[in-house]
Design an enzyme around this catalytic site. Structure first.
Site, PDB file in Angstrom:
ATOM      1  CG  ASP A   1       2.974   6.392   5.248  1.00 34.97           C
ATOM      2  OD1 ASP A   1       2.147   6.691   4.798  1.00 34.97           O
ATOM      3  OD2 ASP A   1       2.839   7.903   6.143  1.00 34.97           O
TER       4      ASP A   1
ATOM      5  CE  LYS B   1      18.795   3.917  10.837  1.00 34.58           C
ATOM      6  NZ  LYS B   1      19.927   4.691   9.918  1.00 34.58           N
TER       7      LYS B   1
ATOM      8  CG  ASP C   1       4.349   9.551  -0.663  1.00 33.78           C
ATOM      9  OD1 ASP C   1       2.562   8.379  -0.611  1.00 33.78           O
ATOM     10  OD2 ASP C   1       3.555  10.156   0.257  1.00 33.78           O
TER      11      ASP C   1
ATOM     12  CE1 TYR D   1       2.887   5.035  10.144  1.00 40.36           C
ATOM     13  CE2 TYR D   1       0.558   5.349   8.924  1.00 40.36           C
ATOM     14  CZ  TYR D   1       1.567   5.213   9.122  1.00 40.36           C
ATOM     15  OH  TYR D   1       1.515   6.497   7.949  1.00 40.36           O
TER      16      TYR D   1
ATOM     17  CG  ASP E   1      19.852   4.805   6.580  1.00 40.58           C
ATOM     18  OD1 ASP E   1      19.724   3.585   5.545  1.00 40.58           O
ATOM     19  OD2 ASP E   1      21.148   5.699   7.089  1.00 40.58           O
TER      20      ASP E   1
HETATM   21  C1  IPM Z   1      -1.469   6.263   3.507  1.00 39.18           C
HETATM   22  C2  IPM Z   1      -1.742   7.333   3.675  1.00 39.18           C
HETATM   23  C3  IPM Z   1      -2.186   7.277   5.581  1.00 39.18           C
HETATM   24  C4  IPM Z   1      -1.493   6.098   6.393  1.00 39.18           C
HETATM   25  C5  IPM Z   1      -2.628   8.095   6.262  1.00 39.18           C
HETATM   26  C6  IPM Z   1      -4.063   9.109   5.442  1.00 39.18           C
HETATM   27  C7  IPM Z   1      -2.930   7.819   7.517  1.00 39.18           C
HETATM   28  O1  IPM Z   1      -0.313   7.883   4.463  1.00 39.18           O
HETATM   29  O2  IPM Z   1      -2.035   5.158   3.113  1.00 39.18           O
HETATM   30  O3  IPM Z   1      -0.241   5.822   2.832  1.00 39.18           O
HETATM   31  O4  IPM Z   1       0.218   6.913   6.948  1.00 39.18           O
HETATM   32  O5  IPM Z   1      -1.156   5.186   5.894  1.00 39.18           O
HETATM   33 MG    MG Z   2       0.942   7.738   2.735  1.00 38.35          MG
END
Ligand code: IPM
Ligand code: MG
Length: 358
Positions: free
Chosen positions: A248, A192, A252, A141, A224
């Site tokens: 990230d 990885k 999710d 990032y 993975d």
């Molecule tokens: C998160 C989001 C952010 C990230 C984006 C909005 C920049 O997806 O906080 O998980 O990738 O960190």
């Molecule tokens: Mg995110």
């Protein structure tokens, strides 16, 4: 000593969910005479519209002067075409980076009341309690060089750099182990290292950090495989520690195990436990302004704020009990709605939580 809380709405559903979370803080502030002080600032698209910058200097100053920051979400189609250097997301990355918020804690906890809302079978997810510790201010990032360049043959090439220093890996490793010691004492480091040297170093250093925690168990997993194991047998995990991009993605995924990403809070902490608290979900522009968004991830982020930055663990417990209470009452926003429950909007959900607290 009174604590200063900075409130940042952000874009999309940000203002609606922050409004409900702010109600919760204010109720507790009054109930327990906490003497909290509040201020407001802008970030992301709202800041671009008002000042031309996603992270205005005034927001930085206010953030530096606060003990904790409560934040909604950034981004939306309105700003998709702005220069990538000043996109709303850049504001979020910049505030994380300039405040040194390197440790991102993302708990994925399944409330027993929501076991039917998960896309996985109840026996696979019931009792789930995972903590993802994501490195937040380094890795791909932030690595340099980065950009889009034109090659000699005229073709364009995009490039990013995946870099981690020893000190960055060590400090996130310590955070993960310290947290693991307060819960299941198991850390799974995700990398990885079969392909990427940066994570070969990551793996080696995690082994080193682990030596200071003889009671904790460290395992390693390729990303993975971790993605697969998270849906195959998620309860094998206690604490997962990983880099910025893998964290990230996996957070999710872990969120969905709990029924909805609308339930997942987060804390982003610096070395001194000053923190930024935000729901893991995004700005959801498709439902913004419709009183549909689930405010519980933001309200649970407030609980994390009380626990980690304001040192008021009992208040945090109180919020978490109230959330559990409204789920017991049968209230569900549309993202966690299953048959037989009472559908409510953002505001009604917030009201139900504050009613429990009063
Ligand atoms: C998160 C989001 C952010 C990230 C984006 C909005 C920049 O997806 O906080 O998980 O990738 O960190
Ligand atoms: Mg995110």
């Amino acid at each position: 000593m009174s604590h200063k809380v900075l409130i940042i709405n952000g874009d999309g559903i940000g203002p609606e969910i922050i409004e409900e979370a702010t109600k919760v803080i204010k109720v507790l502030n009054d109930k327990h005479s906490l003497g909290l002080e509040f201020d407001q600032a802008m970030l992301g698209g709202e800041a671009i519209d008002a000042t031309g910058k996603p992270f205005p200097d005034e927001t930085l100053e206010k953030a530096l002067a606060s003990d904790a920051i409560l934040f909604g979400s950034v981004g939306g189609p309105k700003w998709d075409k702005v220069d990538s250097a000043i996109r709303p997301e850049k504001g979020l990355l910049a505030i994380r980076s300039s405040l040194g918020l390197f440790a991102n804690l993302r708990p994925a906890i399944l409330y027993p009341q929501l076991v039917d809302a998960s896309s996985l079978r109840p026996e696979v997810v019931s009792g789930l309690d995972i903590l993802i510790v994501r490195e937040l201010t380094g890795g791909i990032y932030f690595g340099q060089p980065r950009g889009i360049r034109i090659l000699e043959n005229g073709e364009r090439e995009g490039f990013n750099s995946y870099v981690y220093r020893e000190s960055e890996i060590n400090r996130i490793g310590k955070v993960a182990f310290d947290l693991a010691m307060k819960r299941g004492k198991k850390v799974c480091s995700v990398d990885k290292s079969n392909v990427l040297e940066v994570t070969e170093l990551w793996r080696e250093l995690m082994d080193e950090v682990a030596k200071d925690y003889p009671e904790a168990e460290l395992s390693h997993m390729y990303v993975d495989n971790a993605a697969m194991q998270l849906v195959r047998e998620p309860k094998q995990f206690d604490v997962i520690v990983t880099g910025n991009m893998f964290g990230d993605i996996l957070s999710d995924q872990a969120a969905m195990l709990t029924g909805s990403i609308g339930m997942l809070p987060s804390a982003s902490l610096d070395e001194n436990s000053k923190g930024l608290y935000e729901p893991c979900h995004g700005s959801a522009p498709d439902i913004a302004g419709q009183n549909k968004a689930n405010p519980l991830a933001t309200i649970l982020s407030v609980a994390m704020m009380f626990r980690y930055s304001l040192d008021l663990g009992e208040v945090a417990d109180e919020i978490e009990r109230a959330v559990s209470g409204v789920l017991d009452q049968g209230y569900r926003t549309v993202d966690i709605l299953t048959q037989g429950y009472i559908e409510v909007g953002t505001k009604e959900m917030g009201d139900a939580v504050t009613a429990q607290l009063k």
